[in-house]
Design an enzyme around this catalytic site. Structure first.
Site, PDB file in Angstrom:
ATOM      1  N   HIS A 161       1.349   4.168  -3.023  1.00  0.00           N
ATOM      2  CA  HIS A 161       1.105   5.589  -2.778  1.00  0.00           C
ATOM      3  C   HIS A 161       2.376   6.420  -2.923  1.00  0.00           C
ATOM      4  CE1 HIS A 161      -2.860   4.312  -1.569  1.00  0.00           C
ATOM      5  NE2 HIS A 161      -3.215   5.589  -1.590  1.00  0.00           N
ATOM      6  N   TRP A 209      -8.890   2.758  -8.325  1.00  0.00           N
ATOM      7  CA  TRP A 209      -9.647   1.827  -7.487  1.00  0.00           C
ATOM      8  C   TRP A 209      -9.408   0.384  -7.916  1.00  0.00           C
ATOM      9  CZ3 TRP A 209     -15.113   4.495  -7.465  1.00  0.00           C
ATOM     10  CH2 TRP A 209     -15.088   5.606  -6.605  1.00  0.00           C
ATOM     11  N   TYR A 236      -3.420  16.143   2.387  1.00  0.00           N
ATOM     12  CA  TYR A 236      -4.032  14.819   2.433  1.00  0.00           C
ATOM     13  C   TYR A 236      -3.026  13.842   3.019  1.00  0.00           C
ATOM     14  CZ  TYR A 236      -6.708  10.825   0.415  1.00  0.00           C
ATOM     15  OH  TYR A 236      -7.437   9.680   0.205  1.00  0.00           O
ATOM     16  N   TYR A 266       0.839  -1.196   0.000  1.00  0.00           N
ATOM     17  CA  TYR A 266       0.000   0.000   0.000  1.00  0.00           C
ATOM     18  C   TYR A 266       0.879   1.254   0.000  1.00  0.00           C
ATOM     19  CZ  TYR A 266      -3.716   3.255   1.303  1.00  0.00           C
ATOM     20  OH  TYR A 266      -4.595   4.304   1.322  1.00  0.00           O
TER      21      TYR A 266
END
Length: 103
Positions: A22, A76, A41, A18
């Site tokens: 990112h 997604w 963010y 993950y």
């Protein structure tokens, strides 16, 4: 500017993947977020529960409101193998209520 927070669930054993994905966020996705007004963010990881905790500032749409765009749908699909997702590959996301803020 509004601040929002939400949580998502990462599948067991995928924290490094993950983070890697990112760290290599697609430039066109980062640009879309900025153009939509998403700022500051951050996503945090709770190792005890495999919960991802996200917080962001927004001038317009939240990152969670951009699902109709092709790049977000592609992201997604790219992330669906390592997260809990809905039938459209969007991450299962639970909004969180703010109970304290110190500026």
């Amino acid at each position: 500017m509004q601040r929002i927070a939400f949580k998502m669930k990462l599948k067991l054993g995928y924290e490094a993947e993950y983070k890697k994905r990112h760290d290599e966020i697609w430039p066109e996705l980062a640009q879309l977020l900025k153009e939509a007004g998403v700022r500051d963010y951050s996503i945090f990881f709770d190792e005890e529960t495999n919960t991802l905790f996200a917080v962001q500032k927004q001038d317009g749409a939240s990152s969670q409101d951009l699902g109709s765009t092709a790049i977000v749908q592609k992201w997604w699909a790219y992330m669906a193998d390592i997260m809990d997702t809905n039938s459209d590959n969007s991450p299962v996301s639970v909004p969180l209520k703010e109970v304290f803020y110190l500026e």
